[in-house]
Design a protein around this motif. Structure first.
Motif: not given
Length: 338
Positions: A125-146
């Protein structure tokens, strides 16, 4: 961060089509790997392999040429089961391109064979290695969106001539079904889907999916082979704004909710949103398929923490895809067992 490889692993590619040729290109130059060859009965039509002597017509010929540590299975989906069983019998670790198999039953048979031999394995599942999705998941984990309100994906474009054996659900929507679960950190609980057949093929060429994750977050996905322009977008909406990942360009943008002012009294004012600042993040970009192969190489070399997509995760995507097709066939919402 990818660790420095210490092993010299013999690696091969099975299938030199759209994905396999890129796997071959990268494996021939990947540190810690010796390229042992590629298998394709049609030959190397894309000139992906530098040494013609390393192109074999059958898996048996490849295995007879020398021992293998790892192989990438980039064959049509219906060939995944017999190929994975043969590789397991030969004691070869494998990265199987998504979807893991043509059905849940086939996927479970593959997993059982790999586990019996105790082999390293992953799903592509190569999309899991896409830089934009990796960063999105990281931002969600940091609580950026609440609080997360919605995960939405769009994957549309023209019909690819390479596909013969499956429709958009198993070929493309497996990406999105995996993404919505992965970025939100919860399995899919229910799906309600509609499909369309517009190009005269036996398989669907459009699917619309509405669903809900086990965390109670809703999601929707649109996938088709009917749109004349290629779009790959994942959008996550939350209490504090919206994150949008454009995976073709590997861009990630945060659209912040603005501050709402009102002359109404607190009892009359309705909570709402307005347009605020937009931030486009500067991301370090690396080729996703290379990052995927680096992670798989490290797994085969003994790094059990290598960030690969596991067999269980690949199986979950196949189960979700089957539930989508079942929902479209029955015209009902389908619940996916936990």
């Amino acid at each position: 961060m990818t660790r420095t490889p210490t092993a010299n692993l013999r690696a091969a590619v099975l299938g030199l089509g759209m994905m396999g040729r890129h796997h071959a290109r990268i494996l021939q130059a990947l540190p810690g790997v010796t390229f042992a060859g590629a298998v394709d009965p049609a030959g190397d039509r894309h000139d992906a392999v530098r040494d013609p002597a390393l192109v074999f017509a059958t898996l048996e010929q490849l295995l007879d040429s020398g021992p293998l540590d790892m192989a990438v299975v980039a064959l049509p989906t219906e060939e995944h089961l017999p190929t994975a069983l043969a590789l397991a019998d030969a004691g070869v670790g494998m990265l199987i391109e998504k979807p893991l198999a043509a059905s849940t039953a086939d996927a479970e048979q593959i997993i059982a064979a790999i586990h019996r031999r105790g082999l390293p394995a992953a799903v592509g599942h190569v999309e899991r290695f896409n830089p934009s999705l990796l960063a999105l998941r990281e931002k969600l984990g940091e609580g950026l969106l609440g609080d997360v309100f919605l995960v939405a994906t769009e994957r549309v474009g023209p019909f690819p001539e390479r596909i013969r054996d499956v429709g958009v659900v198993k070929d493309l929507a497996t990406h999105d079904l995996d993404i919505v679960s992965w970025v939100a950190g919860a399995p899919i609980a229910t799906v309600s889907a509609q499909t369309a057949h517009r190009t005269g093929r036996p398989h669907e060429d459009l699917v619309l999916v509405n669903g809900r994750l086990a965390s109670d977050v809703p999601f929707n996905t649109i996938v088709d082979w009917l749109t004349p322009t290629k779009t790959r977008r994942t959008r996550v909406l939350g209490d504090r704004g919206m994150l949008v990942a454009e995976t073709v360009t590997a861009d990630l943008t945060f659209y912040e909710n603005g501050k709402v002012t009102s002359d109404w009294s607190s009892s009359q004012a309705l909570r709402g949103v307005s347009e605020g600042n937009a931030t486009r993040y500067a991301l370090a970009r690396s080729e996703p398929i290379r990052s995927e192969l680096e992670a798989f190489r490290d797994l085969v070399a003994g790094d059990l923490d290598a960030p690969v997509v596991t067999l269980a995760q690949g199986l979950a995507a196949v189960r979700s895809a089957e539930a989508v097709l079942e929902s479209a066939r029955r015209g009902e919402t389908v619940r996916i067992p936990a």
